[in-house]
Design a protein around this motif. Structure first.
Motif, PDB file in Angstrom:
ATOM      1  N   ALA A 268      11.347   1.040   8.695  1.00 46.44           N
ATOM      2  CA  ALA A 268      10.700   0.335   7.602  1.00 46.44           C
ATOM      3  C   ALA A 268      10.494   1.284   6.434  1.00 46.44           C
ATOM      4  N   VAL A 269      10.236   0.702   5.279  1.00 48.09           N
ATOM      5  CA  VAL A 269       9.812   1.462   4.116  1.00 48.09           C
ATOM      6  C   VAL A 269       8.612   0.733   3.516  1.00 48.09           C
ATOM      7  N   CYS A 270       7.621   1.492   3.092  1.00 46.07           N
ATOM      8  CA  CYS A 270       6.412   0.920   2.509  1.00 46.07           C
ATOM      9  C   CYS A 270       6.470   1.054   0.986  1.00 46.07           C
ATOM     10  N   ILE A 271       6.321  -0.067   0.298  1.00 43.67           N
ATOM     11  CA  ILE A 271       6.185  -0.095  -1.154  1.00 43.67           C
ATOM     12  C   ILE A 271       4.797  -0.645  -1.423  1.00 43.67           C
ATOM     13  N   GLU A 272       3.861   0.220  -1.822  1.00 39.25           N
ATOM     14  CA  GLU A 272       2.437  -0.097  -1.815  1.00 39.25           C
ATOM     15  C   GLU A 272       1.860  -0.134  -3.234  1.00 39.25           C
ATOM     16  N   PRO A 273       1.680  -1.307  -3.833  1.00 34.89           N
ATOM     17  CA  PRO A 273       1.020  -1.369  -5.139  1.00 34.89           C
ATOM     18  C   PRO A 273      -0.472  -1.059  -5.011  1.00 34.89           C
ATOM     19  N   LEU A 274      -0.968  -0.156  -5.860  1.00 31.00           N
ATOM     20  CA  LEU A 274      -2.371   0.259  -5.859  1.00 31.00           C
ATOM     21  C   LEU A 274      -2.948   0.117  -7.260  1.00 31.00           C
ATOM     22  N   THR A 275      -4.239  -0.176  -7.327  1.00 29.04           N
ATOM     23  CA  THR A 275      -4.906  -0.260  -8.634  1.00 29.04           C
ATOM     24  C   THR A 275      -5.302   1.114  -9.147  1.00 29.04           C
ATOM     25  N   TRP A 276      -5.214   2.139  -8.309  1.00 29.50           N
ATOM     26  CA  TRP A 276      -5.604   3.493  -8.721  1.00 29.50           C
ATOM     27  C   TRP A 276      -4.705   4.525  -8.060  1.00 29.50           C
ATOM     28  N   CYS A 277      -4.889   5.763  -8.448  1.00 24.05           N
ATOM     29  CA  CYS A 277      -4.252   6.882  -7.768  1.00 24.05           C
ATOM     30  C   CYS A 277      -5.175   7.334  -6.641  1.00 24.05           C
ATOM     31  N   PRO A 278      -4.659   7.516  -5.416  1.00 21.46           N
ATOM     32  CA  PRO A 278      -5.514   8.046  -4.353  1.00 21.46           C
ATOM     33  C   PRO A 278      -6.209   9.335  -4.790  1.00 21.46           C
ATOM     34  N   ASN A 279      -7.439   9.512  -4.299  1.00 23.80           N
ATOM     35  CA  ASN A 279      -8.310  10.625  -4.692  1.00 23.80           C
ATOM     36  C   ASN A 279      -8.837  10.450  -6.111  1.00 23.80           C
ATOM     37  N   ALA A 280      -8.931   9.202  -6.557  1.00 24.27           N
ATOM     38  CA  ALA A 280      -9.298   8.908  -7.943  1.00 24.27           C
ATOM     39  C   ALA A 280     -10.699   9.390  -8.307  1.00 24.27           C
TER      40      ALA A 280
END
Length: 310
Positions: A268-280
């Protein structure tokens, strides 16, 4: 979606729901033979497997990693959950707890989670109460997910939200390595020990990313930014030349970053839309715009992700 403390699983027209979002989704080829679009670990629906490792987990009120196991916010310290095996919290609270089923039919399912109602102990673990409603709807070869995030508290609600889909490769063909992953990105966040430093780096070839990178050459666990939008939508995808099928993933402007991850099993491959950058939180304290959102009492945010097989 889980009901009470017991896992409740039902399947309608190829979609299975779990406490962490969509568990499985099948789409038919031209000859009527179904293919798996989402990857899930065997027996994932039992609830005994890793919640973040299959289907489409929902990540909230923090998506991805936060440094350490404590959040310093508003003059208080808040204990965090999740363990990335590097000493950091990861992926938030809602993917391991039961949700309430509000609506369920052959084409539509709605679930809701509110901290004060469904897990009151979380009021001591986050700066404000929160409510999130997830709506999933099938229409022909597409699956639309709408998310409503609300602040029912009298205090400001800081958060980051994301989805973590595991898309199968191949998509009906014979060779995963021949699939191409289309990513409309221009920059990535520099990571040190899997935490963003705040520095943005240009990708080697935005044109190649947009056209599609060979899955066989990908080894990503990266946070991308500089997303390219067509109007209100950013479109990523996976093309399988073996089956002639393409999965299109569209998300709206509420999402400003995208994590791309290849699980070690390479199925599998994960394409993950996020509202922020991790560690924001840490980046924002350094004066950087990392996408941290703060809802005032009574405010809300709506966002949408649509997946379509062509």
């Amino acid at each position: 979606i889980r009901r009470g403390r017991q896992p409740f699983l039902d399947v309608y027209r190829g979609v299975a729901m779990s406490s962490v979002g969509i568990l499985a989704w099948k789409s038919a080829l031209a000859d009527g033979r179904p293919i798996d679009v989402l990857w899930s670990e065997p027996e994932f629906e039992t609830g005994k497997k890793r919640a973040s490792g299959s289907g489409i987990p929902l990540l909230f009120p923090y998506a991805g990693r936060l440094r350490g196991k404590t959040l310093n916010w508003g003059g208080h310290q808040w204990p965090l959950e999740g363990d990335d095996h590097r000493g950091n919290a990861i992926h938030g609270y809602i993917l391991t707890r039961p949700w309430r089923v509000l609506e369920q039919s052959s084409r539509r399912a709605v679930g809701q989670f509110q901290a004060s109602r469904d897990a009151p102990a979380l009021l001591d673990a986050w700066p404000a109460d929160f409510r999130i409603t997830a709506t999933y709807e099938l229409a022909r070869s597409s699956l639309t997910s709408d998310f409503l995030i609300e602040n029912p508290d009298h205090r400001p609600l800081p958060f980051g939200f994301g989805t973590h889909p595991y898309f199968c490769v191949p998509l009906g063909g014979d060779a995963a390595d021949a699939c191409r992953v289309e990513l409309p990105v221009r920059q990535r966040w520099e990571l040190v020990d899997m935490l963003a430093t705040g520095r943005q780096v240009q990708v080697d070839s935005p044109e190649a990313c947009r056209a599609g990178l060979p899955f066989g050459q990908m080894a990503f666990d990266d946070a991308f930014t500089g997303l390219e939008f067509d109007g209100d939508w950013c479109r990523a995808g996976i093309a399988d030349p073996g089956s002639g099928r393409r999965l299109v993933v569209e998300f709206d402007r509420a999402f400003r970053e995208c994590v791309v991850y290849n699980p070690p099993h390479r199925q599998a491959v994960c394409i993950e839309p996020l509202t922020w950058c991790p560690n924001a939180f840490e980046l924002e304290q350094q004066g950087l715009d990392a996408g941290l959102r703060i809802l005032q009492p009574g405010e809300s945010l709506q966002c949408r992700v649509t997946m379509r097989v062509e």
